[in-house]
Design a protein around this motif. Sequence first.
Motif, mmCIF file in Angstrom:
data_model
loop_
_atom_site.group_PDB
_atom_site.id
_atom_site.type_symbol
_atom_site.label_atom_id
_atom_site.label_comp_id
_atom_site.label_asym_id
_atom_site.label_seq_id
_atom_site.Cartn_x
_atom_site.Cartn_y
_atom_site.Cartn_z
ATOM 1 N N GLY A 20 -56.566 52.180 -47.273
ATOM 2 C CA GLY A 20 -55.717 51.588 -48.289
ATOM 3 C C GLY A 20 -55.824 50.090 -48.465
ATOM 4 N N ILE A 21 -56.637 49.410 -47.687
ATOM 5 C CA ILE A 21 -56.776 47.968 -47.849
ATOM 6 C C ILE A 21 -57.792 47.707 -48.964
ATOM 7 C CG2 ILE A 21 -57.508 45.805 -46.761
ATOM 8 C CD1 ILE A 21 -56.440 46.943 -44.120
ATOM 9 N N PRO A 22 -57.374 46.986 -50.006
ATOM 10 C CA PRO A 22 -58.281 46.724 -51.127
ATOM 11 C C PRO A 22 -59.527 45.948 -50.688
ATOM 12 C CG PRO A 22 -56.024 46.141 -51.701
ATOM 13 C CD PRO A 22 -56.045 46.423 -50.224
ATOM 14 N N ASP A 50 -49.422 50.348 -39.779
ATOM 15 C CA ASP A 50 -50.481 50.516 -40.772
ATOM 16 C C ASP A 50 -49.913 50.425 -42.190
ATOM 17 O OD1 ASP A 50 -52.267 50.884 -38.680
ATOM 18 O OD2 ASP A 50 -52.420 53.059 -38.943
ATOM 19 N N ALA A 51 -48.757 51.046 -42.410
ATOM 20 C CA ALA A 51 -48.127 51.000 -43.731
ATOM 21 C C ALA A 51 -47.783 49.562 -44.110
ATOM 22 C CB ALA A 51 -46.868 51.872 -43.751
ATOM 23 N N VAL A 52 -47.249 48.808 -43.166
ATOM 24 C CA VAL A 52 -46.908 47.408 -43.427
ATOM 25 C C VAL A 52 -48.162 46.599 -43.752
ATOM 26 C CG1 VAL A 52 -45.986 45.293 -42.381
ATOM 27 C CG2 VAL A 52 -44.777 47.473 -42.087
ATOM 28 N N TYR A 54 -47.145 54.928 -48.607
ATOM 29 C CA TYR A 54 -46.128 55.956 -48.397
ATOM 30 C C TYR A 54 -46.716 57.346 -48.181
ATOM 31 C CZ TYR A 54 -43.278 52.144 -50.101
ATOM 32 O OH TYR A 54 -42.693 50.917 -50.258
ATOM 33 N N GLY A 55 -47.755 57.678 -48.920
ATOM 34 C CA GLY A 55 -48.312 59.026 -48.860
ATOM 35 C C GLY A 55 -49.162 59.292 -47.637
ATOM 36 N N THR A 83 -47.249 60.003 -42.312
ATOM 37 C CA THR A 83 -47.667 60.216 -40.927
ATOM 38 C C THR A 83 -46.571 59.769 -39.962
ATOM 39 O OG1 THR A 83 -49.992 59.937 -41.508
ATOM 40 C CG2 THR A 83 -49.421 59.674 -39.183
ATOM 41 N N ALA A 84 -45.956 58.628 -40.246
ATOM 42 C CA ALA A 84 -44.868 58.138 -39.393
ATOM 43 C C ALA A 84 -43.697 59.122 -39.385
ATOM 44 C CB ALA A 84 -44.416 56.762 -39.864
#
Length: 125
Positions: free
Chosen positions: A35-37, A90-92, A105-106, A111-112
């Motif tokens: 998810g990191i651009p 990871d989400a942060v 989120y997905g 996962t969290a």
Amino acid sequence: MLSNIATVLAGLIGAGIIFMGACAFWAPQAAVGFGIPDTPTEDRSFHAWLAVKGVRDIASGLFIFILLADGTTSLLGWFMLAASAIPVGDAVIVLRSNGPKAAVYGIHGATAVVMLTISALLLIA
């Protein structure tokens, strides 16, 4: 019954983490899905950092299997609770990198939530 379901789910999480770690070595382009651009999947320096992540993912998955093999349900539950900090982090990271909300989120958030649910089921069983 709930502890058996949670134990199986913990094993699936462990297998998934090992698989993701292994992908760092044989399919580095899959890192885009994190998810990191602008993930530079063709950059050799990035491959080295990705290998570091891969080793840590594999070890994390192995920790789950060690606890499945010779730990208590409670110990596995506490480990899964502590390990749920990883997908939260990871989400942060993805959110702060202006990554897609679907990944925040997905993938990482979901996962969290799954890991927190598994830990709760293991700790109340």
